[in-house]
Design a protein around this motif. Structure first.
Motif, PDB file in Angstrom:
ATOM      1  N   ILE A  32       0.837  -1.205   0.000  1.00  0.00           N
ATOM      2  CA  ILE A  32       0.000   0.000   0.000  1.00  0.00           C
ATOM      3  C   ILE A  32       0.870   1.253   0.000  1.00  0.00           C
ATOM      4  N   ALA A  33       1.908   1.256   0.850  1.00  0.00           N
ATOM      5  CA  ALA A  33       2.778   2.422   0.935  1.00  0.00           C
ATOM      6  C   ALA A  33       3.512   2.675  -0.372  1.00  0.00           C
ATOM      7  N   THR A  34       3.841   1.597  -1.094  1.00  0.00           N
ATOM      8  CA  THR A  34       4.627   1.727  -2.321  1.00  0.00           C
ATOM      9  C   THR A  34       3.771   2.048  -3.538  1.00  0.00           C
ATOM     10  N   HIS A  35       2.594   1.413  -3.640  1.00  0.00           N
ATOM     11  CA  HIS A  35       1.836   1.472  -4.883  1.00  0.00           C
ATOM     12  C   HIS A  35       0.517   2.239  -4.812  1.00  0.00           C
ATOM     13  N   LEU A  36      -0.031   2.449  -3.626  1.00  0.00           N
ATOM     14  CA  LEU A  36      -1.384   3.004  -3.548  1.00  0.00           C
ATOM     15  C   LEU A  36      -1.462   4.395  -2.933  1.00  0.00           C
ATOM     16  N   ARG A  37      -0.380   4.888  -2.374  1.00  0.00           N
ATOM     17  CA  ARG A  37      -0.417   6.214  -1.758  1.00  0.00           C
ATOM     18  C   ARG A  37      -0.150   7.296  -2.812  1.00  0.00           C
ATOM     19  N   SER A  38      -1.097   7.414  -3.714  1.00  0.00           N
ATOM     20  CA  SER A  38      -0.957   8.419  -4.773  1.00  0.00           C
ATOM     21  C   SER A  38      -2.238   9.215  -4.870  1.00  0.00           C
ATOM     22  N   ALA A  39      -2.132  10.423  -5.394  1.00  0.00           N
ATOM     23  CA  ALA A  39      -3.304  11.281  -5.534  1.00  0.00           C
ATOM     24  C   ALA A  39      -4.322  10.671  -6.496  1.00  0.00           C
ATOM     25  N   GLY A  40      -3.846   9.951  -7.509  1.00  0.00           N
ATOM     26  CA  GLY A  40      -4.754   9.319  -8.463  1.00  0.00           C
ATOM     27  C   GLY A  40      -5.618   8.254  -7.812  1.00  0.00           C
ATOM     28  N   VAL A  41      -4.995   7.402  -7.005  1.00  0.00           N
ATOM     29  CA  VAL A  41      -5.740   6.353  -6.297  1.00  0.00           C
ATOM     30  C   VAL A  41      -6.750   6.985  -5.347  1.00  0.00           C
ATOM     31  N   ILE A  42      -6.318   8.004  -4.606  1.00  0.00           N
ATOM     32  CA  ILE A  42      -7.207   8.667  -3.643  1.00  0.00           C
ATOM     33  C   ILE A  42      -8.386   9.319  -4.350  1.00  0.00           C
ATOM     34  N   ALA A  43      -8.157   9.925  -5.512  1.00  0.00           N
ATOM     35  CA  ALA A  43      -9.241  10.555  -6.263  1.00  0.00           C
ATOM     36  C   ALA A  43     -10.288   9.524  -6.673  1.00  0.00           C
ATOM     37  N   VAL A  44      -9.837   8.377  -7.183  1.00  0.00           N
ATOM     38  CA  VAL A  44     -10.765   7.338  -7.648  1.00  0.00           C
ATOM     39  C   VAL A  44     -11.530   6.718  -6.482  1.00  0.00           C
ATOM     40  N   THR A  45     -10.830   6.363  -5.406  1.00  0.00           N
ATOM     41  CA  THR A  45     -11.508   5.720  -4.280  1.00  0.00           C
ATOM     42  C   THR A  45     -12.465   6.678  -3.570  1.00  0.00           C
ATOM     43  N   THR A  46     -12.138   7.960  -3.570  1.00  0.00           N
ATOM     44  CA  THR A  46     -13.047   8.942  -2.972  1.00  0.00           C
ATOM     45  C   THR A  46     -14.395   8.914  -3.679  1.00  0.00           C
ATOM     46  N   VAL A  47     -14.386   8.832  -5.006  1.00  0.00           N
ATOM     47  CA  VAL A  47     -15.626   8.805  -5.786  1.00  0.00           C
ATOM     48  C   VAL A  47     -16.323   7.452  -5.660  1.00  0.00           C
ATOM     49  N   VAL A  48     -15.581   6.368  -5.867  1.00  0.00           N
ATOM     50  CA  VAL A  48     -16.190   5.028  -5.888  1.00  0.00           C
ATOM     51  C   VAL A  48     -16.843   4.695  -4.557  1.00  0.00           C
ATOM     52  N   PHE A  49     -16.128   4.911  -3.461  1.00  0.00           N
ATOM     53  CA  PHE A  49     -16.689   4.560  -2.156  1.00  0.00           C
ATOM     54  C   PHE A  49     -17.734   5.577  -1.699  1.00  0.00           C
ATOM     55  N   GLY A  50     -17.716   6.765  -2.269  1.00  0.00           N
ATOM     56  CA  GLY A  50     -18.807   7.699  -2.029  1.00  0.00           C
ATOM     57  C   GLY A  50     -20.104   7.194  -2.648  1.00  0.00           C
ATOM     58  N   LEU A  51     -20.025   6.659  -3.865  1.00  0.00           N
ATOM     59  CA  LEU A  51     -21.208   6.096  -4.515  1.00  0.00           C
ATOM     60  C   LEU A  51     -21.706   4.856  -3.782  1.00  0.00           C
ATOM     61  N   LEU A  52     -20.794   4.046  -3.277  1.00  0.00           N
ATOM     62  CA  LEU A  52     -21.197   2.880  -2.479  1.00  0.00           C
ATOM     63  C   LEU A  52     -21.928   3.304  -1.204  1.00  0.00           C
ATOM     64  N   LEU A  53     -21.470   4.376  -0.583  1.00  0.00           N
ATOM     65  CA  LEU A  53     -22.134   4.896   0.612  1.00  0.00           C
ATOM     66  C   LEU A  53     -23.560   5.324   0.279  1.00  0.00           C
ATOM     67  N   TRP A  54     -23.749   6.010  -0.849  1.00  0.00           N
ATOM     68  CA  TRP A  54     -25.091   6.418  -1.285  1.00  0.00           C
ATOM     69  C   TRP A  54     -25.977   5.200  -1.490  1.00  0.00           C
ATOM     70  N   TRP A  55     -25.469   4.181  -2.172  1.00  0.00           N
ATOM     71  CA  TRP A  55     -26.256   2.982  -2.453  1.00  0.00           C
ATOM     72  C   TRP A  55     -26.628   2.261  -1.162  1.00  0.00           C
ATOM     73  N   ALA A  56     -25.679   2.149  -0.222  1.00  0.00           N
ATOM     74  CA  ALA A  56     -25.947   1.462   1.042  1.00  0.00           C
ATOM     75  C   ALA A  56     -27.006   2.195   1.854  1.00  0.00           C
ATOM     76  N   ASP A  57     -26.915   3.516   1.900  1.00  0.00           N
ATOM     77  CA  ASP A  57     -27.892   4.293   2.665  1.00  0.00           C
ATOM     78  C   ASP A  57     -29.278   4.194   2.038  1.00  0.00           C
ATOM     79  N   LYS A  58     -29.339   4.142   0.723  1.00  0.00           N
ATOM     80  CA  LYS A  58     -30.619   4.056   0.015  1.00  0.00           C
ATOM     81  C   LYS A  58     -31.263   2.686   0.193  1.00  0.00           C
ATOM     82  N   MET A  59     -30.461   1.632   0.189  1.00  0.00           N
ATOM     83  CA  MET A  59     -31.000   0.271   0.199  1.00  0.00           C
ATOM     84  C   MET A  59     -31.146  -0.312   1.601  1.00  0.00           C
ATOM     85  N   SER A  60     -30.558   0.303   2.602  1.00  0.00           N
ATOM     86  CA  SER A  60     -30.579  -0.251   3.956  1.00  0.00           C
ATOM     87  C   SER A  60     -31.993  -0.316   4.527  1.00  0.00           C
ATOM     88  N   ARG A  61     -32.233  -1.353   5.358  1.00  0.00           N
ATOM     89  CA  ARG A  61     -33.516  -1.465   6.068  1.00  0.00           C
ATOM     90  C   ARG A  61     -33.576  -0.509   7.257  1.00  0.00           C
TER      91      ARG A  61
END
Length: 266
Positions: free
Chosen positions: A107-136
């Motif tokens: 992780i320290a060598t390959h994933l600590r980059s601004a590009g990775v952070i930009a993508v995961t910020t968006v992807v996991f934000g959308l997952l949060l929206w989906w989970a909140d919408k679908m949760s019981r």
């Protein structure tokens, strides 16, 4: 670092550590916008310690009750809601500990980059929206059970990827499994205690071994500001989350991800 830099970075850490918006995504912005150098290992220890003290103080009654019940469960083999929750939190911590040791260098060598952070910020934000919408939105943290706790623990391990957000990943998983927003937040905050304590000990060990010079004045200010910001964040987040939902944080993550993509790809 000068005092203004210390205060800004400590505020960012304290405010974003427990919100589902990714503290790592925010901590790269000052460097991008203002050209600041890395704040160093000692400052990381300071602000993490401040956030840890905030969550321990805020949940002191729950943590003491859980600790006593957990000890009783060990000695007398008698379980109650508080001791079960304590065991579930311990279980939920194990995946992050395991994957942290196994994948730390990768992780320290390959994933600590601004590009990775930009993508995961968006992807996991959308997952949060989906989970909140679908949760019981039915279960409390005391109704989660060990299987759900373990699944939330694996979500916490996913947050080792920068930009994911530990709070965001655990709340997303908890919502998917049917917990209410308040229960998901409380479970996430309680889970942060052993993880933050372990991280502080490891980073503190690295600091001692590094022989890095320590600016005790900056560290003290960082602890104080991070503590106050994190405590206020926990308090108000729990008060408003049932009414507000996760959408404001989802929209914020999408906007932040777009901003980071602009820095990286343009």
């Amino acid at each position: 670092m000068d005092s203004i830099q210390v205060i800004i970075l400590a505020l960012i850490q304290g405010l974003t550590e427990f919100l589902p918006i990714s503290s790592s995504a925010h901590l790269i912005l000052p460097a991008q916008l203002l050209g600041w150098e890395d704040q160093g290992l000692s400052f990381d220890v300071a602000v993490n310690t401040g956030s840890l003290l905030a969550v321990v103080l805020y949940f002191r009654h729950e943590l003491l009750t859980m600790a006593r019940a957990w000890m009783v469960s060990l000695v007398k083999r008698r379980l109650c809601d508080e001791s079960k929750l304590a065991w579930w939190i311990i279980l939920a911590t194990l995946p992050a500990v395991f994957f942290g040791f196994v994948a730390k260098d990768f992780i320290a060598t390959h994933l600590r980059s601004a590009g990775v952070i930009a993508v995961t910020t968006v992807v996991f934000g959308l997952l949060l929206w989906w989970a909140d919408k679908m949760s019981r939105h039915e279960l409390s943290e005391y109704q989660s059970g060990w299987k759900k706790a373990l699944m939330i623990g694996f979500a916490q391990a996913m947050a080792l990827i920068p930009g994911t957000s530990r709070s965001g990943a655990t709340m997303t998983a908890a919502l998917m499994l049917g917990l209410t927003r308040e229960a998901a937040a409380r479970f996430s905050f309680l889970m942060s205690v052993p993880v933050s304590l372990g991280a502080a000990m490891l980073v503190g060990k690295d600091l001692v071994e590094s022989g890095q010079a320590i600016d005790y004045q900056a560290m003290s200010l960082g602890v104080l500001v991070s503590f106050v910001a994190a405590y206020a964040c926990i308090h108000y987040f729990l008060k408003i989350i049932s009414r507000m939902g996760m959408m404001p944080f989802v929209l914020y993550r999408l906007a932040l991800g777009a901003l980071l993509c602009g820095f990286v790809f343009l």
